[in-house]
Design a protein around this motif. Structure first.
Motif, PDB file in Angstrom:
ATOM      1  N   UNK A  58      42.111 -36.307 -23.866  1.00 44.24           N
ATOM      2  CA  UNK A  58      42.569 -35.205 -23.014  1.00 44.24           C
ATOM      3  C   UNK A  58      42.029 -35.374 -21.599  1.00 44.24           C
ATOM      4  N   UNK A  59      40.763 -35.756 -21.481  1.00 41.96           N
ATOM      5  CA  UNK A  59      40.174 -35.974 -20.159  1.00 41.96           C
ATOM      6  C   UNK A  59      40.834 -37.153 -19.449  1.00 41.96           C
ATOM      7  N   UNK A  60      41.188 -38.189 -20.204  1.00 43.97           N
ATOM      8  CA  UNK A  60      41.908 -39.320 -19.621  1.00 43.97           C
ATOM      9  C   UNK A  60      43.242 -38.860 -19.034  1.00 43.97           C
ATOM     10  N   UNK A  61      43.957 -38.036 -19.788  1.00 44.03           N
ATOM     11  CA  UNK A  61      45.272 -37.584 -19.332  1.00 44.03           C
ATOM     12  C   UNK A  61      45.151 -36.657 -18.125  1.00 44.03           C
ATOM     13  N   UNK A  62      44.211 -35.718 -18.181  1.00 41.49           N
ATOM     14  CA  UNK A  62      44.056 -34.770 -17.073  1.00 41.49           C
ATOM     15  C   UNK A  62      43.577 -35.484 -15.812  1.00 41.49           C
ATOM     16  N   UNK A  63      42.620 -36.408 -15.978  1.00 38.81           N
ATOM     17  CA  UNK A  63      42.059 -37.101 -14.819  1.00 38.81           C
ATOM     18  C   UNK A  63      42.854 -38.301 -14.362  1.00 38.81           C
ATOM     19  N   UNK A  64      43.975 -38.603 -15.035  1.00 40.47           N
ATOM     20  CA  UNK A  64      44.829 -39.745 -14.685  1.00 40.47           C
ATOM     21  C   UNK A  64      44.019 -41.045 -14.659  1.00 40.47           C
ATOM     22  N   UNK A  65      43.157 -41.201 -15.650  1.00 41.80           N
ATOM     23  CA  UNK A  65      42.385 -42.429 -15.807  1.00 41.80           C
ATOM     24  C   UNK A  65      43.211 -43.429 -16.609  1.00 41.80           C
TER      25      UNK A  65
END
Length: 287
Positions: A58-65
């Motif tokens: 989820x953090x990857x998706x939100x942060x566009x990593x």
């Protein structure tokens, strides 16, 4: 190696990017704790790891990593996995999970050995993922301010916290630069006939020396250039410092901190209490 994004900031106007760097450091430390906790069964261990991975995705998706950069950074873990399997395979088992997975000759390999090695591999993957999220969504200067803020209490002991925060920030910043130098030097040496992948161990050690020496020279040159540039701009680590940009907590920081505290508290409770919901529901768990 140049594809490794650890330490490389990626500008983007995402929710994770807008978080206060102090909040991101706080959440980073909190989310590391569940990764290294021990639980009452393998089932609960991997379920909690699954929840951690879900949160990281989820953090990857939100942060566009970039997921691709994360996967490329994991290519070197195969050697660690084989090494762990070897260590756990030759270590006598004290776990009651003594089911034999397969044999190597006449020597048995237990499921517990495979699960222990897999558990450490998962921990390494999540550590890399969290570090990638932190460094990809936080500017090096903001990271320095955040670390310096957390080191404020030891300032009263006469420790110059700004210097230590700057050292950590520069170290993270120069990780991708050093990796780029490694790849550049390897290509230059390969074009001169140096073989890093084949040959006897003695020849490969000599090849690594031809890589390490230029890398050290290049790193020292970069360090001197950076020091000269900072001095030319009037940088004085002992002088009183002010910040043009003031860090401020917002409700988003509060929500992110509460989420991290809740997840870590639940993990600590399950680890310390020994409570296993899978044993309660199904009466059996993989221990």
């Amino acid at each position: 190696m140049a594809s490794l994004s650890l330490g490389r900031y990626t500008p983007y106007n995402s929710l994770v990017h807008r978080l206060d760097p102090r909040t991101k450091i706080f959440c980073f430390i909190l989310l590391i704790i569940p990764i290294f906790l021990g639980y009452s069964s393998y089932t609960l261990t991997f379920v909690m790891a699954g929840f951690s991975f879900l949160l990281i995705i989820v953090l990857f998706l939100i942060g566009h990593v970039s997921f691709l950069s994360f996967l490329k950074s994991l290519k070197s873990l195969w050697f660690i996995l084989l090494f762990l399997l070897l260590i756990y395979a030759i270590t006598p088992r004290t776990n009651h999970l003594d089911w034999i997975a397969f044999y190597i000759g006449s020597y048995p390999i237990y499921w517990a050995s495979l699960l222990d090695a897999l558990q450490i591999l998962v921990r390494l993957m999540m550590m890399i993922a969290l570090s990638l999220i932190l460094t990809s969504t936080t500017k090096p200067l903001d990271l320095t301010f955040g670390l310096e803020w957390y080191l404020t209490p030891i300032r009263y002991l006469g420790v110059n916290t700004h210097i230590w925060a700057m050292i950590v920030s520069l170290a993270l910043r120069f990780i991708p630069t050093i990796l780029e130098d490694v790849e550049r030097i390897m290509k230059a040496q390969s074009s001169r006939g140096v073989d890093f992948k084949h040959g006897k161990i003695r020849n490969r050690i000599r090849a690594m020396v031809s890589l390490i020496v230029p890398l050290f020279v290049s790193s020292f040159v970069r360090s001197e250039e950076l020091a000269n540039a900072m001095e030319c701009r009037g940088y004085d680590p002992k002088a009183p410092r002010t910040s043009y940009r003031k860090l401020k907590f917002t409700w988003i920081d509060l929500a992110a901190s509460l989420l991290a505290v809740t997840f870590t508290s639940l993990s600590l409770y399950l680890s310390i209490s020994g409570f296993d919901p899978f044993m309660s529901w199904f009466g059996v768990a993989l221990r």
